[in-house]
Design a protein around this motif. Structure first.
Motif, PDB file in Angstrom:
ATOM      1  N   SER A   7      72.274  36.947  66.547  1.00 35.58           N
ATOM      2  CA  SER A   7      72.388  35.503  66.393  1.00 35.58           C
ATOM      3  C   SER A   7      71.087  34.985  65.810  1.00 35.58           C
ATOM      4  O   SER A   7      70.035  35.575  66.003  1.00 35.58           O
ATOM      5  CB  SER A   7      72.625  34.842  67.750  1.00 35.58           C
ATOM      6  OG  SER A   7      73.840  35.287  68.298  1.00 35.58           O
ATOM      7  N   GLN A  10      66.039  30.687  67.107  1.00 36.73           N
ATOM      8  CA  GLN A  10      65.668  29.288  67.032  1.00 36.73           C
ATOM      9  C   GLN A  10      64.468  29.082  67.944  1.00 36.73           C
ATOM     10  O   GLN A  10      64.269  29.825  68.871  1.00 36.73           O
ATOM     11  CB  GLN A  10      66.814  28.354  67.455  1.00 36.73           C
ATOM     12  CG  GLN A  10      67.108  28.346  68.937  1.00 36.73           C
ATOM     13  CD  GLN A  10      68.322  29.194  69.264  1.00 36.73           C
ATOM     14  OE1 GLN A  10      68.772  29.968  68.446  1.00 36.73           O
ATOM     15  NE2 GLN A  10      68.833  29.050  70.449  1.00 36.73           N
ATOM     16  N   VAL A 145      69.940  23.268  70.947  1.00 36.10           N
ATOM     17  CA  VAL A 145      70.088  24.619  70.399  1.00 36.10           C
ATOM     18  C   VAL A 145      71.504  24.794  69.880  1.00 36.10           C
ATOM     19  O   VAL A 145      72.426  24.106  70.318  1.00 36.10           O
ATOM     20  CB  VAL A 145      69.786  25.703  71.460  1.00 36.10           C
ATOM     21  CG1 VAL A 145      68.389  25.533  72.025  1.00 36.10           C
ATOM     22  CG2 VAL A 145      70.821  25.678  72.583  1.00 36.10           C
ATOM     23  N   PRO A 146      71.698  25.712  68.939  1.00 39.24           N
ATOM     24  CA  PRO A 146      73.063  25.997  68.481  1.00 39.24           C
ATOM     25  C   PRO A 146      73.904  26.555  69.624  1.00 39.24           C
ATOM     26  O   PRO A 146      73.373  27.143  70.568  1.00 39.24           O
ATOM     27  CB  PRO A 146      72.858  27.052  67.385  1.00 39.24           C
ATOM     28  CG  PRO A 146      71.419  26.951  67.003  1.00 39.24           C
ATOM     29  CD  PRO A 146      70.683  26.494  68.223  1.00 39.24           C
ATOM     30  N   GLU A 147      75.190  26.377  69.532  1.00 43.81           N
ATOM     31  CA  GLU A 147      76.084  26.952  70.530  1.00 43.81           C
ATOM     32  C   GLU A 147      75.902  28.476  70.531  1.00 43.81           C
ATOM     33  O   GLU A 147      75.868  29.111  69.475  1.00 43.81           O
ATOM     34  CB  GLU A 147      77.533  26.589  70.194  1.00 43.81           C
ATOM     35  CG  GLU A 147      78.534  26.960  71.267  1.00 43.81           C
ATOM     36  CD  GLU A 147      78.424  26.108  72.513  1.00 43.81           C
ATOM     37  OE1 GLU A 147      78.991  26.504  73.543  1.00 43.81           O
ATOM     38  OE2 GLU A 147      77.768  25.051  72.454  1.00 43.81           O
ATOM     39  N   ASP A 149      76.383  32.476  70.566  1.00 45.87           N
ATOM     40  CA  ASP A 149      77.381  33.322  69.928  1.00 45.87           C
ATOM     41  C   ASP A 149      78.529  33.599  70.900  1.00 45.87           C
ATOM     42  O   ASP A 149      78.343  34.215  71.950  1.00 45.87           O
ATOM     43  CB  ASP A 149      76.725  34.629  69.482  1.00 45.87           C
ATOM     44  CG  ASP A 149      77.680  35.543  68.756  1.00 45.87           C
ATOM     45  OD1 ASP A 149      78.462  36.235  69.439  1.00 45.87           O
ATOM     46  OD2 ASP A 149      77.656  35.575  67.512  1.00 45.87           O
ATOM     47  N   ALA A 190      72.185  32.167  75.202  1.00 42.56           N
ATOM     48  CA  ALA A 190      71.433  31.023  74.664  1.00 42.56           C
ATOM     49  C   ALA A 190      69.933  31.262  74.739  1.00 42.56           C
ATOM     50  O   ALA A 190      69.182  30.833  73.857  1.00 42.56           O
ATOM     51  CB  ALA A 190      71.797  29.756  75.440  1.00 42.56           C
ATOM     52  N   TYR A 443      69.501  23.922  77.667  1.00 41.55           N
ATOM     53  CA  TYR A 443      70.894  23.867  77.199  1.00 41.55           C
ATOM     54  C   TYR A 443      71.849  24.227  78.332  1.00 41.55           C
ATOM     55  O   TYR A 443      72.869  23.554  78.548  1.00 41.55           O
ATOM     56  CB  TYR A 443      71.071  24.828  76.026  1.00 41.55           C
ATOM     57  CG  TYR A 443      72.506  25.192  75.745  1.00 41.55           C
ATOM     58  CD1 TYR A 443      73.307  24.401  74.919  1.00 41.55           C
ATOM     59  CD2 TYR A 443      73.067  26.338  76.324  1.00 41.55           C
ATOM     60  CE1 TYR A 443      74.636  24.733  74.681  1.00 41.55           C
ATOM     61  CE2 TYR A 443      74.396  26.675  76.091  1.00 41.55           C
ATOM     62  CZ  TYR A 443      75.169  25.873  75.274  1.00 41.55           C
ATOM     63  OH  TYR A 443      76.483  26.203  75.059  1.00 41.55           O
TER      64      TYR A 443
END
Length: 458
Positions: A7, A10, A145-147, A149, A190, A443
């Motif tokens: 992934s 970040q 943060v992005p969702e 994976d 995450a 998150y």
């Protein structure tokens, strides 16, 4: 199921550092290679107002979006006088490396290890992830943060449940909804998006579940009590830090490791951890777990004497009873090692401590209403501030938000300064990993509406 791929990394550091005038760890550093190639010299980084920064000097550490950073590969280093002045003699010694006959092969910054051949990673199946839920604490300084994976979340969740049920018999059937509601798979994916494989993610996931089992069963929700806690924690700690005793008593100790669910979980999780970690990383983790257990004991002592600590005393306890063991293993989970001498540097220890302190106050804020609903007085930062500073519950909570924000900004400024002063690939990657863990931890708290809800203070 096929092994999901990497992934994207970040980090909270780039955007936050720019906002507060610190060195940008991604945007600026990623441009260093292009600048050096065009001009033949290293770039000059902007100086933060709050932290003394080098007037010249940088390191080119591109943060790839789709691959792990090989910590053994050297990068161009351009040092100015100001950078040299920032370093301690101990750090200079570490960066110089050993000297004398037979030491030429020991310079980690002058050697390129051949990359191990890797089989191609099959593309992860398209699995739709859940939409983010919950809302952040108003005014809380954090980075979205992005969702995580979805394929990895699904696989980690499947494996950790099988481990908990079949390998260590962690909980009875009527606790299953609570285990599922914890959403540990989503939590760990995450926090560790740079983990090379799901096996690496499982290292952190087992340890997280085992630590929570000890907290729940020894300290809190499921039969925990401050009475006799020290003895229980000591025996559980021997599952992490083995007992070395005589042949006569060794079998009794070994048998004790299966006496209860927390010890079974600790033992199994640690066995998996040492298979993937170096001896130094394992010893570091044991040290951090001893810190955690000492924090548990301080909180238990206050509960037994019905003592509400001063705010500074509470924050001291929370520096030990906190999430530190989780981000400190980010290099093991990432498949590399931050060398022990670099990990032990005071500047690195300060960064790790600030990260642990900030993430733990996040827990205080999101679990506030959950804890108030339990019997007795449950200490958390808003409660302690309200009582010790004579303010309302709402004012105590909002002041705790400010404390968190100050810790976060200090963490980011110190991490950026350390990254500029210590241009070592493993340091750069470790700092990014800790920052990502901080963001992933927030998150999970924000989105875990099964466990947490916010007070009505706005």
């Amino acid at each position: 199921m096929p092994e999901p791929g990497l992934s994207p990394l970040q980090s909270s550091l780039p955007a936050a550092a720019a906002r507060f005038g610190a060195h940008v760890l991604a945007d600026v550093l990623a441009k260093a290679t292009d600048v050096a190639a065009a001009t033949g010299s290293g770039p000059t980084l902007p100086s933060p107002p709050a932290v003394p920064a080098p007037s010249a000097g940088a390191v080119s550490v591109p943060a790839p979006a789709d691959a792990a950073v090989d910590a053994a590969v050297p990068v161009p280093v351009h040092e100015g006088a100001a950078v040299a002045e920032r370093r301690s003699p101990a750090l200079d010694r570490i960066l110089r490396g050993p000297s004398g006959l037979g030491t030429a092969s020991l310079y980690p910054l002058r050697r390129v290890e051949p990359a191990a051949p890797q089989a191609p990673v099959p593309a992860a199946p398209e699995v739709p992830g859940p939409a983010p839920q919950g809302r952040p604490v108003p005014g809380l300084y954090h980075h979205p943060v992005p969702e995580p994976d979805a394929a990895r979340v699904e696989e980690v969740s499947r494996r950790i449940k099988a481990w908990a049920l079949d390998e260590v018999e962690l909980y009875p059937e009527d606790w299953e909804d609570q285990f599922d509601g914890f959403s540990v798979g989503r939590y760990m994916v995450a926090c560790h998006p740079d983990a090379p494989t799901v096996d690496h993610l499982m290292i952190a996931t087992r340890l997280m579940v085992a630590e929570n089992a000890v907290d729940d069963c020894y300290c809190e929700d499921h039969g925990g009590s401050p009475i006799g806690l020290g003895g229980r924690l000591l025996l559980a700690h021997t599952a992490l830090d083995p007992l070395h005793t005589t042949g006569e008593y060794q079998p009794q100790w070994v048998e004790s490791l299966g006496a209860d669910a927390p010890r079974r979980a600790y033992r199994s999780a640690m066995e998996y951890f040492v298979q993937q970690s170096t001896a130094s990383q394992a010893d570091r983790f044991r040290h951090d777990m001893a810190r955690l257990h000492m924090g548990y004991l301080a909180e238990a002592a206050w509960a037994q004497t019905d003592h509400v600590p001063e705010v500074w005393e509470y924050l001291a306890m929370r520096q030990f009873n906190n999430f530190r063991p989780c981000p400190t293993i980010t290099d093991t989970v990432g498949g590399y090692e931050l060398p022990a001498d670099l990990h032990a540097q005071p500047a690195m220890q300060r960064v790790i401590a600030l990260a642990g302190n900030a993430t733990t106050i996040v827990n205080d804020l999101y679990s506030y209403t959950k804890e108030l609903a339990t019997p007795g007085k449950h200490l958390n930062l808003p409660v302690v501030i309200a009582e010790r500073e004579g303010v309302s519950d709402r004012e105590g909570y909002l002041k705790a938000v400010e404390v968190h924000n100050d810790l976060m900004r200090d963490f980011e400024a110190e991490a950026a300064a350390l990254a500029a002063a210590c241009p070592v690939p493993s340091v750069q990657r470790f700092l990014r990993g800790v920052a990502v863990w901080v963001d992933g931890n927030h998150y999970w708290h924000q989105t875990n509406t099964y466990r947490y809800s916010l007070p009505d203070f706005w």
